[in-house]
Scaffold this motif. Structure first.
Motif, mmCIF file in Angstrom:
data_model
loop_
_atom_site.group_PDB
_atom_site.id
_atom_site.type_symbol
_atom_site.label_atom_id
_atom_site.label_comp_id
_atom_site.label_asym_id
_atom_site.label_seq_id
_atom_site.Cartn_x
_atom_site.Cartn_y
_atom_site.Cartn_z
ATOM 1 N N THR A 1 35.915 44.257 52.792
ATOM 2 C CA THR A 1 35.801 43.786 54.170
ATOM 3 C C THR A 1 35.784 45.023 55.067
ATOM 4 O OG1 THR A 1 38.165 43.646 54.725
ATOM 5 C CG2 THR A 1 37.208 41.794 53.504
ATOM 6 N N GLN A 2 35.876 44.827 56.366
ATOM 7 C CA GLN A 2 35.849 45.968 57.279
ATOM 8 C C GLN A 2 37.053 46.885 57.083
ATOM 9 O OE1 GLN A 2 35.117 43.436 60.844
ATOM 10 N NE2 GLN A 2 33.550 44.950 61.318
ATOM 11 N N ARG A 3 38.219 46.329 56.724
ATOM 12 C CA ARG A 3 39.431 47.147 56.580
ATOM 13 C C ARG A 3 40.009 47.157 55.173
ATOM 14 N NH1 ARG A 3 43.675 44.850 60.610
ATOM 15 N NH2 ARG A 3 42.731 42.876 59.927
ATOM 16 N N TYR A 4 39.642 46.170 54.335
ATOM 17 C CA TYR A 4 40.362 45.968 53.086
ATOM 18 C C TYR A 4 39.460 46.072 51.854
ATOM 19 C CZ TYR A 4 43.993 43.965 56.115
ATOM 20 O OH TYR A 4 44.939 43.767 57.091
ATOM 21 N N ASN A 5 40.125 46.300 50.711
ATOM 22 C CA ASN A 5 39.534 46.151 49.391
ATOM 23 C C ASN A 5 40.133 44.894 48.763
ATOM 24 O OD1 ASN A 5 38.641 48.833 49.918
ATOM 25 N ND2 ASN A 5 40.529 49.630 48.995
ATOM 26 N N VAL A 6 39.312 44.083 48.121
ATOM 27 C CA VAL A 6 39.773 42.847 47.494
ATOM 28 C C VAL A 6 39.637 42.993 45.985
ATOM 29 C CG1 VAL A 6 39.530 40.342 47.368
ATOM 30 C CG2 VAL A 6 39.041 41.534 49.521
ATOM 31 N N ILE A 7 40.755 42.902 45.276
ATOM 32 C CA ILE A 7 40.813 43.131 43.836
ATOM 33 C C ILE A 7 40.914 41.784 43.131
ATOM 34 C CG2 ILE A 7 42.124 44.259 41.987
ATOM 35 C CD1 ILE A 7 43.339 45.897 44.539
ATOM 36 N N ILE A 8 40.090 41.575 42.123
ATOM 37 C CA ILE A 8 40.064 40.321 41.379
ATOM 38 C C ILE A 8 40.515 40.632 39.964
ATOM 39 C CG2 ILE A 8 38.651 38.333 40.748
ATOM 40 C CD1 ILE A 8 36.669 39.394 42.929
ATOM 41 N N ASP A 9 41.780 40.367 39.652
ATOM 42 C CA ASP A 9 42.407 40.790 38.410
ATOM 43 C C ASP A 9 42.638 39.577 37.511
ATOM 44 O OD1 ASP A 9 43.913 42.044 36.427
ATOM 45 O OD2 ASP A 9 45.768 41.828 37.555
ATOM 46 N N PHE A 10 41.580 39.153 36.797
ATOM 47 C CA PHE A 10 41.696 38.006 35.909
ATOM 48 C C PHE A 10 41.884 38.481 34.481
ATOM 49 C CE2 PHE A 10 39.165 35.986 39.364
ATOM 50 C CZ PHE A 10 40.130 35.075 39.745
ATOM 51 N N PRO A 11 43.076 38.321 33.889
ATOM 52 C CA PRO A 11 43.310 38.808 32.536
ATOM 53 C C PRO A 11 42.640 37.941 31.488
ATOM 54 C CG PRO A 11 45.247 37.656 33.339
ATOM 55 C CD PRO A 11 44.280 37.724 34.482
ATOM 56 N N LEU A 12 42.247 38.557 30.376
ATOM 57 C CA LEU A 12 41.727 37.819 29.240
ATOM 58 C C LEU A 12 42.879 37.216 28.454
ATOM 59 C CD1 LEU A 12 39.020 40.227 27.828
ATOM 60 C CD2 LEU A 12 38.639 38.048 28.938
ATOM 61 N N THR A 13 42.760 35.947 28.085
ATOM 62 C CA THR A 13 43.752 35.319 27.225
ATOM 63 C C THR A 13 43.110 34.159 26.502
ATOM 64 O OG1 THR A 13 45.839 34.104 27.156
ATOM 65 C CG2 THR A 13 44.561 33.914 29.168
ATOM 66 N N LEU A 14 43.570 33.870 25.309
ATOM 67 C CA LEU A 14 43.060 32.744 24.548
ATOM 68 C C LEU A 14 43.868 31.478 24.793
ATOM 69 C CD1 LEU A 14 42.298 34.432 21.108
ATOM 70 C CD2 LEU A 14 40.708 33.877 22.934
ATOM 71 N N ASP A 15 44.953 31.581 25.520
ATOM 72 C CA ASP A 15 45.833 30.453 25.747
ATOM 73 C C ASP A 15 45.482 29.806 27.077
ATOM 74 O OD1 ASP A 15 47.813 28.617 26.078
ATOM 75 O OD2 ASP A 15 49.482 29.995 25.742
ATOM 76 N N LEU A 16 44.825 28.665 27.022
ATOM 77 C CA LEU A 16 44.392 28.007 28.257
ATOM 78 C C LEU A 16 45.578 27.673 29.155
ATOM 79 C CD1 LEU A 16 42.041 26.773 29.861
ATOM 80 C CD2 LEU A 16 42.457 24.627 28.653
#
Length: 504
Positions: free
Chosen positions: A242-257
């Motif tokens: 965005t104009q001021r921010y960084n947006v981090i999308i941290d989705f871990p891999l897992t086999l356990d739904l």
């Protein structure tokens, strides 16, 4: 023993390099006069030596997966002469990474597959590749293309970008920002509004697991680099700005739904912040590979992305056989949002909104589209990246129409959709820049174009659509048949250029 996989067939099969650009004469309709000169360029896997590889040894079996073919660029050049007539040319060429040149020089497959298979076989492949070539796996550079400060790059997030001569498609070498960045590089870097700085990230299987960087607008300096101190490696394919921010999308891999994306997978930090400055937000468990846009609205940071309940990456889950797991994951059901433990519809992604309040820490989430179709590969006009925009475009699959491919255009919550039952899509929709763009919204949208590659039989059909804000017609204004089949691929772009290709 190395063998070639029989999976790599049909339109997954690789094609040969053209060698040089050729004139395209099969054009039905007309390229609009106000269409910008430039190059439509697409990246995707095109395996060297005829297909994907696997090994059998005393340690077991290891194999490549379908995303691992060496990168090949496919480029369509639009050039207009002084009389207003259009000339269209096509070229393709492998991205010549260090490992590509090594294997081509040896004239045989050399790197052992090290992604999928028996654990002892994968570990031995890592070790043998490192001992023989100093690298645990190949550099494939097959995922995306981008521009920064007038230079053009090919990228896969496992390695550094490769600078590309946009006219000849020649590979010019690694881009490490004058030696300041020596780790993986995101496939989806983002330019910050106003400043033109480029936001990047690098995810690795060893510490530091996640580093974020800010590159100067001229591309010559790494202005900021920070380790976010994550405790494990995650699948982070995209990033927001965005104009001021960084947006981090941290989705871990897992086999356990039941544990999928439980916790705080979305973080927002100031442009030049550190690990302690990240505001992490609790959200519903989900997976999001691709972002439409992020922007600020008062105390809130808004993220629009394509969200699914689960990730297709981990593999079979819940005790299901692999084919059954994939089949159920793509099965259409209208109750997918209400039954989080049901594998049916697990992979269906939809336009979704997260409103992240930077003052209170609260999150408001909502689905922006209905449940009747799946969508991904989102695209907006990049001139409005990071600020509030009106329109987004995506590739869609309508579950009620036998896997029909098409495009969807969004304005607010309105969905406009058309069907193309006889055609199979090979790439995302791409926008050429409009000449009428403000930093608040895309205006004059009827003067911009959506370009989409569509496969029909064995020919690549590149169709040019005129996009209207009130009506989304399924009739192209021009249909271009290219001289070479283009295999299924990933991402691309339209690069505006002045006189991008002279006619031979």
């Amino acid at each position: 023993m190395i063998v070639v996989s029989t999976f790599w067939q049909s339109n997954f099969a690789p094609v040969e390099e053209m060698g040089e650009a050729v004139l395209v004469s099969n054009v039905n309709g007309a390229i609009p006069d106000d269409f910008p000169e430039g190059v439509y360029i697409r990246n995707g896997p095109n395996p060297l030596f005829g297909g994907l590889k696997s090994t059998n040894s005393m340690f077991g079996r290891s194999s490549h997966i379908w995303v691992e073919g060496e990168g090949m660029l496919h480029a369509v050049y639009f050039n207009k002469d002084s009389g207003g007539s259009w000339t269209i040319c096509y070229n393709n060429r492998h991205v010549q990474t260090e490992t590509f040149k090594l294997e081509r020089g040896r004239q045989k497959p050399s790197f052992l597959p090290a992604i999928k298979g028996n654990s002892p076989a994968i570990l031995s492949a890592f070790i043998l590749n490192m001992l023989r070539f100093g690298k645990i796996n190949k550099y494939i550079s097959n995922t995306n293309v981008f521009e920064h400060s007038g230079k053009f790059y090919s990228i896969a997030e496992s390695d550094l970008p490769q600078e590309i001569d946009i006219v000849t498609l020649e590979t010019l070498g690694n881009w490490d920002i004058n030696g300041a960045w020596k780790r993986p590089f995101t496939s989806h870097p983002k330019k910050a509004p106003v400043t033109g700085e480029m936001l990047i990230m690098g995810v690795d299987a060893k510490k530091p697991f996640f580093e974020l960087g800010v590159i100067s607008a001229d591309g010559k300096r790494l202005l900021h680099k920070v380790d976010l101190n994550l405790s494990r490696c995650s699948l982070c394919h995209d990033i927001g700005v965005t104009q001021r921010y960084n947006v981090i999308i941290d989705f871990p891999l897992t086999l356990d739904l039941n544990r999928l994306i439980r916790g705080r997978p979305i973080g927002v930090m100031p442009r030049y912040g550190d690990a302690n400055s990240v505001c992490w937000f609790d959200v519903k468990r989900s997976s999001a590979f691709h972002v439409f846009n992020c922007f600020e609205d008062g105390d809130e940071v808004i993220m629009w992305a394509c969200r699914a309940r689960g990730s297709i990456i981990p593999g079979p889950d819940l005790g299901l056989e692999k084919h059954e797991w994939f089949s159920r994951g793509f099965k259409h059901t209208r109750s997918v949002e209400n039954n989080s433990d049901n594998p049916d519809g697990l992979f269906f992604s939809r336009a979704y909104e997260w409103r992240l309040n930077m003052t209170t820490g609260e999150v408001v989430e909502r689905n922006l589209t209905g449940t009747e179709f799946s969508m991904d590969f989102p695209m907006i006009n990049e001139n409005v990246m990071g600020v509030k925009n009106q329109y987004g475009y995506s590739q869609v699959v309508d579950s009620t129409a036998s896997s029909t491919s098409g495009m969807a255009k969004y304005r607010g919550l309105a969905k406009l959709y058309f069907e193309e039952p006889e055609l199979g899509s090979s790439a995302e929709p791409l926008l050429s820049p409009s000449s009428e763009v403000s930093m608040k919204m895309m205006v004059g949208s009827s003067d911009s174009y959506t370009m989409k590659t569509l496969m029909y039989l064995s020919c690549l059909i590149l169709q040019v659509y005129r996009v209207d804000t009130k009506k989304f017609s399924s009739e192209p204004v021009a249909t271009i048949t290219l001289p070479r089949r283009v295999p299924y691929g990933f991402h691309g772009a339209f690069m505006p250029l002045s006189s991008p290709r002279s006619t031979r």
